[in-house]
Each structure stands twice: as C-alpha cells, then as structure tokens.
Design an enzyme around this catalytic site. Structure first.
Site, PDB file in Angstrom:
ATOM      1  N   HIS A  73       0.832  -1.189   0.000  1.00 58.23           N
ATOM      2  CA  HIS A  73       0.000   0.000   0.000  1.00 58.23           C
ATOM      3  C   HIS A  73       0.869   1.241   0.000  1.00 58.23           C
ATOM      4  O   HIS A  73       2.050   1.203   0.356  1.00 58.23           O
ATOM      5  CB  HIS A  73      -0.950   0.014   1.196  1.00 58.23           C
ATOM      6  CG  HIS A  73      -0.284   0.229   2.518  1.00 58.23           C
ATOM      7  ND1 HIS A  73       0.040   1.469   3.012  1.00 58.23           N
ATOM      8  CD2 HIS A  73       0.120  -0.655   3.458  1.00 58.23           C
ATOM      9  CE1 HIS A  73       0.610   1.350   4.196  1.00 58.23           C
ATOM     10  NE2 HIS A  73       0.673   0.067   4.496  1.00 58.23           N
ATOM     11  N   CYS A  74       0.293   2.340  -0.431  1.00 60.97           N
ATOM     12  CA  CYS A  74       0.979   3.620  -0.424  1.00 60.97           C
ATOM     13  C   CYS A  74       0.202   4.571   0.465  1.00 60.97           C
ATOM     14  O   CYS A  74      -0.589   4.143   1.307  1.00 60.97           O
ATOM     15  CB  CYS A  74       1.158   4.161  -1.842  1.00 60.97           C
ATOM     16  SG  CYS A  74      -0.383   4.455  -2.712  1.00 60.97           S
ATOM     17  N   MET A  75       0.417   5.828   0.305  1.00 62.56           N
ATOM     18  CA  MET A  75      -0.185   6.818   1.198  1.00 62.56           C
ATOM     19  C   MET A  75      -1.709   6.782   1.162  1.00 62.56           C
ATOM     20  O   MET A  75      -2.370   7.037   2.161  1.00 62.56           O
ATOM     21  CB  MET A  75       0.299   8.210   0.803  1.00 62.56           C
ATOM     22  CG  MET A  75      -0.204   9.328   1.692  1.00 62.56           C
ATOM     23  SD  MET A  75       0.640   9.376   3.265  1.00 62.56           S
ATOM     24  CE  MET A  75       2.162  10.220   2.803  1.00 62.56           C
TER      25      MET A  75
END
Length: 649
Positions: free
Chosen positions: A28-30
């Site tokens: 996942h990212c931000m």
C-alpha cells in the site's frame, strides 16, 4: 460479533478481484491498496468502486484501490493477514508461470529500471535467481565435501591411515558429488524456469555440457583449435547462455508449430539445434578462452613475486564464475610431477579468502537484513573450507560491487604468498583451510599468512568500497513494513481553532492544477483540494509550523499537521514510491515539531527524471471537508516560503 469496517473492506475487495488466489502480492501507499493481479478478467471494477469506504479505483501496473490515509494501511494489513503473508510478499497460492504473471513481472522490471541501471547488473540479478535456490544444497554438500577433503588431505599427508579412512572419504565424496558432479543439470533446470523455457529441456541442455555420450577414445574436436573437447568445458555460464538461447528458440517454435504437433516437434527440434550449438560453438569458444587464460597465467607466473601473486589471486574468481578453473588441473598435475608441488594452487586459493573477507564485511554492514545474513551464515562455513560457489553466486556476485572487492582481497592474499616465497601444495583439492595440511616444505605458515591477508583485504575493501547503496538502504529499512505510506496524525486537532490560515509554498516552481496531474487520485480531488508545483530545485521546506505526522521509509512523501489543525500531504513526484527511497534524503523524523521554512526533504530531481518519473509535487489538504474554503492564492509561479493556499474555517 459484528464485522469491523477494516475487515469488511478487505473481504469485499478480495470478493471483487477474484479472491486471494487471483492476487500475487499486496502493498500500500499513502492513499491506496496496490495489488498485483494474476488474471485481470476476473476483476469486477464497478463492484470495487461500489464498496463502502472505497473512494476510487486506478488501473495501472498494479490495481490500486483508493481508500484514503489512516485506513489504507489497516486494510492492506488485514488483507495479507487473511492470507498469512507479510506486506509485499508473494502469496503462496499465486499461479506461477502464468502469462499474466509474466506480463506483470515484465512491467515491474521496466518500472524498476532505475534500480537496475545497467544490463550487467540485470545479468547479475538473473544469475542470483538461478543459484539462490541451490544454496541449501551447496551448504549441505559443501560441508560434507569440505570434511571429506580435510580427511583426504590428512590421509595424503600420512597423518591418517588410508585403509581405515579411505572408504569413509569415498562415501563423503559421493554424497558431495550429488550436486557438484551434476551442477550443470541443476543450473539448466533453474535457468529454464527463469527464462521461461521448459525446465526439463533446460536440464537436458545442462547435461549436454557433460558430454556423457562421447567416446573418450574418439572425442569431439574443438572447431577452433582442434583440441579434444572436455566435459564441462563450457562452464556454468556456458550452460546459462545455452538455456537462454533455448528459451528464445522454444518460444518461437511454439508460435510456428501447429498445436497438434507441438508436443513432438518443438522439444525435438529445440534440443537438436541448441544442443548442436552448445557442443560445436559455445563449448569450443569457452575452450579458446580457457587456452588463452592458461597462456596468460604461465606468463604471469614467469614474472614472479608479489605482482604475479596479486594478479592471479585477483583474476581467479572470474575464472571460477565461468567454470574455466577446471582447465588448470593439468597444469597443477604437471607442476607436481616435475617439482613435487604446485605453487599455483595456493596463490589461486586466495580468491576464496577474499570472498570470505568480503562476506564478513557484508554481514557486518548489512546485519539488519536478516534474510541476507542467514544466506551469508550458510555460505561462510563452506567458503572457509574452500567451496566458493555459495559465496560467489549467493552473496557477492548478485550485489556486483562486493564481487570486485572480493577479487581485490584475493589479490592481496596472493601477493603475500608470492612475496614470501610461493608456497607449493603436494596435491590438488579445495582451497581454504582444508589445503593447509598439503603445503609442502613446512611453508604452511606462508599459506596461513596469505589466508589471513585475503580475509583482511577482502573485508577492508568491501567494508569501505563494496557496499551497494540499494543493499544498504534495504538493510536499514528491513524491519520496517515495505513501501508504506501512512498519514495518520499523532497530534490531530479535531476542529480548526482559527477562522483563516495560510499555507506557504514548500517549493519554488511553476504551479500545476491537480486536475492536470496524470494520477486519477490526485486529479479527481479524492484526497482533498490543493495544488501541485513543478519544482525548480529539490529542497522541500515546511509550509506551516506544526508536527510531522508521517515520514515514509521511502522519503518521497511526508505528512504534516499544522498547529491550527490543517492536515497536509506533500507527495514529491508521481509514483516515486517505486524508487524505494533512492534519490531522497530526509532531515526530520515523525512526531518532530518544525517551524515554517525548516528543511524537510531533499530530492535529486535529475535522478528522479532519469528514472522515468514525474517530479510534479502535489500539496493537498487532507481534511478539506473540515473547512469552508481551500483556495490557491497565486496563479502562475510561486517562491518557496511565500503564501500558496488560504484556508477558511
């Protein structure tokens, strides 16, 4: 018990993408969960978008489900917990070898081109993937072979009774030969799997290099010099090259041959053509190279002294890598026959000492990378006993630079032996400490000095000059969850405490509307209102006085909450999470209180652009809904520290 929100979102995402069995990995990212999908036809995009809590869906190299900061990390963690893996790890039920997986792998390799800036490094990475699965066998068989060599050397030196210990040594060598005698076959199988060919065909091509069906009384001739071909003359690298050709040829045959005949025609013609090329081209070329190297070695030996010792010790590892060291056996035997010992073997054995020193330095510098340390710990014992393949193919060669510094360490050890008097060995066998009992004329102390010099030289050269930056970064961040982007303020203020506040520009540059960005999440305003800047320099300063609420290991994005409660996200570039921190430097830490104008990050803009990524930097007000207005106060260009956004309660 009612299902909680996070678990529900994770479960429903799986339902809409074809289940966990259709997902290869999750990170996942931000703002979004990123999934590597195996079969994209099983994905229900409209169903994904309809999930309560999902803000949007982005189709790219990975399928990206936008959830938003503060929740995305929990959902991603719940998804991998359901499968029983960690973030970024390959799911155990992923379909290996599918066309979809191959396409995803190819896309991923293209996106990671910056992390593999040269074709040479890509080749090293391929070699690593071929040999790493063999390391457990190398370690087990190598330790057994090392024990057999030590006992055999003691028998040869007259320190053990041959009648009593001879059969024990023979049994141990038979077990060792299970992998080392047929290494070419194992390499052929793994190479075929890596290159996308049929593994069984790769194994056959590996076996061809052993020339098992050739009559020793009527050997095939080297077409370049007329000399007889010998088993394994092409070396392990020759096998890898042949299997690479096999993969290319087989794929073309699958396209050309009718499906009804494919099972018969394709493997037959593939083995025939590639086998002929291997026997009459690849192996002879390696033979020519071998002869040239032998001539060069004889010349270097004639020079004598520490210089020849350094050159021989430094060049022997590349010879081992290409499998060309076997050609030296006749030279060793001839020297023993004429002088009673081979002065060449102890010098060449220093290459292994350089490997050991380099491996210890890597262990020390990369000790936080537990997986890598376990690999070193497994390969070191057999390396000390003189079995160098695990260290070469599993430790130093895949990293590139440590292989070179290991060669330097070997050269230092060889120079010591050459300078002190060229100690000779009365028999041939493995290197390392196992060779000590076979050193002639009481010069074992010279050999021991060389070993210690090789250890120290390899260690120093690698410790100071041989640690790749990406390996160090991976080790430093090993304990942290991979590629995580969380912006969950630790000092969040629930309600704005002032009527109006101003956000300053963190960068100098040209303004770009969020709607113009090539990223649907930012362009659509899902993350909130704001503006983007096309920066002129790579210094990112605090736009407000407040607290750092999130700073990723990748350092490409940072979250800050102002003292007035404004939650800001500064995301340097588009998709720069994939650089994994390369080109970024941070000057603050999470929960640190900063003043407006303080330096937060530095980004190497040219390096980011060279990797194929945009440097356009969005500045977004995450809690936009808490305010009546979020307005950009300028319309063309902006200077760092000047007013950029006005926020009204």
């Amino acid at each position: 018990m009612a299902e909680d929100k996070v678990t529900r979102i994770a479960r429903e995402i799986y339902e809409k993408v074809g289940g966990p069995e259709n997902v290869k990995k999750v990170i996942h990212c931000m703002t979004r969960v990123r999934m590597t999908i195996i079969d994209e036809t099983k994905v229900d995009l409209s169903g994904l978008k309809a999930i309560k809590g999902v803000m949007g869906v982005v189709e790219d190299e990975t399928l990206q489900v936008v959830i938003g900061p503060g929740t995305v990390n929990k959902v991603a963690q719940a998804m991998v917990d359901m499968v029983g893996v960690r973030l970024g790890e390959t799911f155990p039920n992923a379909k290996a070898g599918s066309m979809e997986e191959l396409m995803a792998k190819t896309k991923s390799a293209t996106k990671e081109k910056y992390n593999k800036p040269s074709k040479f490094k890509a080749v090293l990475n391929t070699i690593s993937k071929i040999f790493v699965p063999l390391i457990p066998a190398f370690v087990g068989a190598g330790l057994i072979g090392g024990l057999a060599s030590v006992l055999g050397n003691f028998v040869t030196a007259g320190m053990l009774d041959a009648a009593t210990w001879g059969q024990i040594v023979t049994v141990l060598k038979i077990i060792q030969g299970g992998i080392f005698g047929y290494l070419a076959i194992y390499v052929g199988l793994n190479s075929a799997q890596e290159f996308g060919a049929t593994p069984a065909l790769g194994g056959v091509i590996g076996a061809v290099s052993l020339l098992a069906g050739m009559d020793p009384n009527a050997p095939l001739k080297n077409i370049f010099n007329g000399a007889p071909l010998s088993a394994g003359q092409g070396g392990i690298i020759g096998v890898i090259f042949a299997v690479w050709l096999l993969a290319l040829f087989e794929k073309q045959m699958h396209k050309l041959v009718p499906e009804s005949l494919d099972i018969i025609v394709t493997p037959t013609l593939t083995l025939l053509f590639i086998g002929l090329a291997e026997i009459f081209l690849i192996m002879p070329v390696a033979g020519v190279i071998s002869s040239s190297l032998v001539g060069a070695i004889n010349f270097i030996l004639s020079v004598g002294g520490g210089f020849s010792g350094f050159v021989l010790g430094a060049l022997f590892l590349p010879m081992v890598m290409f499998g060309l060291h076997q050609i030296l056996t006749p030279i060793h035997l001839e020297m023993i026959s004429k002088t009673g010992s081979t002065q060449l073997l102890p010098v060449l054995a220093m290459a292994g000492a350089g490997q050991v020193g380099a491996a210890i330095a890597l262990w020390v510098r990369l000790r936080k990378d537990k997986e890598f340390v376990e690999r070193v710990k497994g390969a070191l014992p057999v390396g000390i006993l003189g079995i160098g393949e695990p260290l070469i193919y599993g430790v130093t060669l895949p990293l590139g630079r440590p292989f070179v510094t290991a060669c330097i360490g070997g050269g230092i050890g060889g120079a010591i032996i050459g300078a002190l008097g060229n100690a000779g060995a009365i028999a041939i066998g493995p290197s390392g400490v196992a060779l000590l009992p076979l050193i002639a004329d009481g010069k074992w102390w010279i050999y021991l000095c060389g070993l210690l010099g090789g250890y120290v030289g390899g260690f120093i050269a690698t410790y100071f000059f041989g640690i790749p930056a990406d390996a160090k970064m991976k080790a430093d961040n090993y304990a942290k969850e991979e590629v995580k982007e969380i912006i969950e303020p630790t000092l969040k203020v629930e309600e704005p405490v002032v009527e109006t506040t101003t956000i300053n520009a963190p960068l100098t540059g040209k303004l770009v509307k969020l709607s113009q960005l090539n990223d649907q999440v930012f362009a659509s305003g899902l993350m909130g209102k704001g503006i983007a800047i096309e920066p002129k320099d790579g210094e990112i300063c605090a736009p407000v006085t407040g607290t750092i609420t999130s700073l990723l290991p990748t350092k490409h994005a940072i979250g800050i909450t102002s003292d007035e409660g404004v939650e800001l996200l500064i995301h340097v570039g588009m998709d720069t999470v994939e650089l994994k921190g390369v080109g970024f430097e941070s000057f603050v830490s999470e929960n640190e209180h900063v003043k407006a104008g303080d330096l937060l990050l530095k980004a190497d803009l040219e390096r980011i652009k060279a990797a194929g990524f945009s440097v356009t930097t969005p500045i977004v007000v995450i809690n936009t809904k808490e305010y009546s207005a979020v307005e950009v106060v300028t319309s063309a260009e902006v200077l760092k520290g000047r007013p950029l956004i006005t926020i009204k309660a």
